[in-house]
Write an enzyme that holds these catalytic residues in place. Structure first.
Site, PDB file in Angstrom:
ATOM      1  CG  ASP A  39      -2.105   0.891   1.093  1.00 33.57           C
ATOM      2  OD1 ASP A  39      -2.183   1.621   0.085  1.00 33.57           O
ATOM      3  OD2 ASP A  39      -2.966   0.884   1.994  1.00 33.57           O
ATOM      4  CG  ASP A  40      -0.331   4.728  -0.117  1.00 36.76           C
ATOM      5  OD1 ASP A  40      -1.028   4.287  -1.044  1.00 36.76           O
ATOM      6  OD2 ASP A  40      -0.757   5.529   0.742  1.00 36.76           O
ATOM      7  CB  CYS A  78      -6.229   2.561  -2.467  1.00 27.82           C
ATOM      8  SG  CYS A  78      -5.190   3.482  -1.393  1.00 27.82           S
ATOM      9  CG  HIS A 139      -9.924   0.976  -0.048  1.00 23.71           C
ATOM     10  ND1 HIS A 139      -8.930   1.905  -0.090  1.00 23.71           N
ATOM     11  CD2 HIS A 139     -11.045   1.652   0.293  1.00 23.71           C
ATOM     12  CE1 HIS A 139      -9.399   3.090   0.236  1.00 23.71           C
ATOM     13  NE2 HIS A 139     -10.691   2.967   0.476  1.00 23.71           N
ATOM     14  CG  ASP A 341      -2.269   0.833  -3.333  1.00 25.03           C
ATOM     15  OD1 ASP A 341      -1.158   1.367  -3.129  1.00 25.03           O
ATOM     16  OD2 ASP A 341      -3.227   0.960  -2.539  1.00 25.03           O
TER      17      ASP A 341
END
Ligand SMILES: *[C@@H]1O[C@H](CO)[C@@H](O)[C@H](O)[C@H]1NC(C)=O
Ligand SMILES: *[C@@H]1O[C@H](CO)[C@@H](O)[C@H](O)[C@H]1NC(C)=O
Ligand SMILES: *[C@@H]1O[C@H](CO)[C@@H](O)[C@H](O)[C@H]1NC(C)=O
Length: 602
Positions: A39-40, A78, A139, A341
């Site tokens: 994530d990120d 995301c 998500h 993502d």
């Protein structure tokens, strides 16, 4: 009669024999899939992508044993990015490219979600007999409205889900929150608004515009509005930070205590339970999104503060999964894909001014924008016996390529009633030259707005990126630049510049997008017109769909709030909290060799 029975049972026995033999044979041969989604995490965060001070030995090993995809593209945020990964299609094709400021799902109880008639990698594999599991962040919508409208992982092809249906949020840490990130003075502003409303009511009463009853109504309204908003901000943690096992809430609010270990345990159990049949396991990390969290073992582990500790702990989870594959003898028969993502969130700083977002290396900008730093993501594919160890794919590829690749390997036909943006990666990964680019054109959306596109001509070593719009950067802390006014870049409005003629960069020679090419140069104007034709063609194929980001679909619905206990007193704790040693530290992983800088000076 008896003879008929005898024949019948004989036939059944023969059929069953053949069938059973066939199934065991195929299942022992069918490739398993493990997909890691970070994530990120940015292009500059991992050892194998050139970060010589970040310790990511487990991820680096995957790269040594497989291929690095050094030009792999995501969407800038995301929710849309994960949608493209899961479906092989651009989010604008099914209402997940937002026309609004909000481009991600923000409430667990909202109606918004990935439409049920999209086919995910899990649905595709499940149909051909795979077990499918997802551990971590989803998500893509959490609610099941009905049998036919269900965005929860269980409704999108995953037999097993354990994790966070929404996303890790600042609020989950209990200290900060997303409203504070937007407006650091939010609480002061609420109090000021309340005082202004009181003063207005008082003045109106004093001048005789309203009577005593009117005054009471005004004051009550001010209390309800401001108090309500305050309570709303404060309850985000309870509403959104929820761990679920399938559709049952198992922890509310989410606790960071031993969280990595608890999630690792679920991933490892899934592998142990499914080792004897083909499976898909998606491990979708909560790291390295804020709120940052780390276990004791990783506190002060890295040279890059809290953020570095978080990335290094995430790497250890990769190690838990790969070590389990090895232990269960599945390593040689498993296709492993690791990606992020979107790029690092360059506007992410703690209230103390410490950098808490990812690092995008040489690439400009970050998460939420279509500058290269927002969409180029560190990616690795390992497929023993097929992808040569230590190789690198420098051609542009994208997240939506995963679904056709998986379908190709598993031998599952793709539904033929829709357009796929992704393409099977196997020819590239096998090193076969196909005489033409993998993707001649690629489209980079910010919400539902096409901000940029990419053109890989077959007769040139240049890869062109054409920006029709781009976000304006302003200075931030420590000499950084980014969309600091809004915490994350927007797709429209005052901070977005339209380019006419478009800005063109040659990424092969200018990966940092610093020197736009002269649009009057005939070669460049040729690139622009080819690109414009391709864009017109691409956009003519888009059909307008129900927008998942309309306010009514995004807002929380308290009556649908997943809750363990009695709403609003929702409270429960994952049962694994009380279990003692759960997983051994990963052994047999390469030791990290410190760089010269790291060795203490004498
Ligand atoms: C390694 O990652 C850290 C943390 O994101 C970053 O601060 C540092 O600049 C990176 N180093 C290199 C050489 O990219
Ligand atoms: C899904 O349903 C929507 C609404 O009915 C429809 O417009 C769309 O074409 C469908 N998508 C697919 C891939 O079948
Ligand atoms: C980590 O470093 C900080 C600052 O140097 C220190 O206060 C803290 O005790 C350390 N924590 C651990 C678990 O080593």
């Amino acid at each position: 009669m008896e003879l008929t029975w005898l024949y019948a049972s004989l036939i059944i026995a023969v059929c069953c024999n053949t069938f059973c033999a066939a199934t065991t044979q195929t299942s022992s041969k069918q490739t398993n899939f493990v997909v890691f989604i970070m994530d990120d995490v940015g292009m500059g965060d991992l050892g194998c992508f050139g970060n010589d001070t970040m310790k990511t030995p487990n991820i680096d090993r995957l790269a040594q044993e497989g291929a690095k995809l050094s030009h792999h593209l995501a969407l800038p945020l995301c929710t849309p990015s994960r949608a493209a990964l899961m479906t092989g299609r651009l989010p604008v094709r099914y209402g997940m490219g937002s026309r609004h400021i909000m481009r991600v799902f923000t409430f667990l109880s909202a109606k918004a979600g990935l439409p049920s008639n999209e086919t995910t990698i899990a649905e595709l594999l499940k149909e051909s007999g795979y077990s499918t599991g997802l551990v971590g962040k989803w998500h893509l919508g959490s609610m099941c409205e009905s049998e036919t409208e269900c965005s929860h992982p269980n409704g999108q092809g995953f037999d097993y889900f354990f994790g966070l249906p929404l996303t890790n949020l600042r609020d989950c840490g209990g200290k900060s929150n997303v409203f504070v990130a937007w407006d650091p003075h939010i609480y002061r502003d609420i109090v000021l608004t309340f005082l202004v409303l009181l003063w207005a009511a008082y003045t109106a009463r004093k001048n005789g515009y309203i009577g005593p009853q009117g005054f009471v109504v005004c004051v009550a309204t001010a209390v309800i509005l401001c108090g309500g908003f305050f309570a709303f901000i404060k309850s985000i943690r309870m509403m959104n930070c929820v761990l679920m096992e399938n559709q049952r809430v198992v922890e509310q609010p989410l606790q960071y205590d031993r969280l990595t270990e608890r999630l690792d345990r679920r991933a490892v159990s899934f592998l142990e339970q499914n080792h004897d049949r083909p499976f898909l396991l998606v491990v979708s990390f909560l790291q390295a999104h804020t709120a940052l969290f780390r276990s004791e073992r990783f506190t002060n582990h890295s040279r890059h503060g809290f953020y570095g500790d978080v990335v290094e702990e995430m790497d250890s989870s990769v190690g838990q999964v790969t070590a389990t594959l090895k232990r269960l003898g599945l390593e040689d028969n498993t296709f492993v894909y690791l990606t992020s993502d979107n790029g690092g969130h360059v506007e992410e700083f703690s209230e103390e001014g410490e950098r808490e977002g990812g690092w995008n290396g040489v690439f400009k900008g970050g998460k939420a924008s279509t500058w290269e730093g927002g969409i180029r993501v560190p990616t690795i594919v390992k497929y023993p016996g097929v992808v040569s160890p230590g190789s690198e794919v420098t051609e542009p590829t994208q997240l939506s390529d995963l679904l056709p690749t998986i379908a190709g390997i598993a031998g599952v036909p793709l539904p033929d009633d829709r357009v796929y943006d992704g393409k099977d990666l196997m020819p590239l990964l096998r090193g076969e030259t196909i005489g033409k680019p993998h993707h001649e054109f690629m489209y980079h959306y910010c919400g539902s707005y096409l901000h940029a596109a990419r053109y890989t001509p077959s007769d040139s070593d240049s890869i062109y990126k054409v920006h029709f719009s781009s976000v304006l950067h302003v200075p931030g802390p420590h000499g950084t630049t980014g969309c600091f006014g809004t915490y994350a870049c927007r797709c429209t409005g005052y901070s977005v510049i339209q380019h006419d003629p478009p800005l063109v960069y040659d990424l092969t020679h200018d990966p940092s997008e610093l020197n736009p090419l002269d649009p009057d140069d005939p070669e460049v104007s040729e690139v622009i017109s080819r690109m414009q034709e391709a864009v017109a063609d691409h956009q003519s194929g888009l059909v307008k769909q129900q927008d998942q980001f309309g306010v009514l679909r995004l807002l929380p619905r308290p009556w649908k709030q997943p809750c363990c206990g009695t709403f609003p007193l929702c409270s429960c704790k994952d049962s694994l909290h009380s279990e003692k040693p759960m997983l051994p530290e990963v052994v047999n992983q390469p030791d990290w060799v410190p760089v010269a800088e790291d060795i203490p000076q004498s």
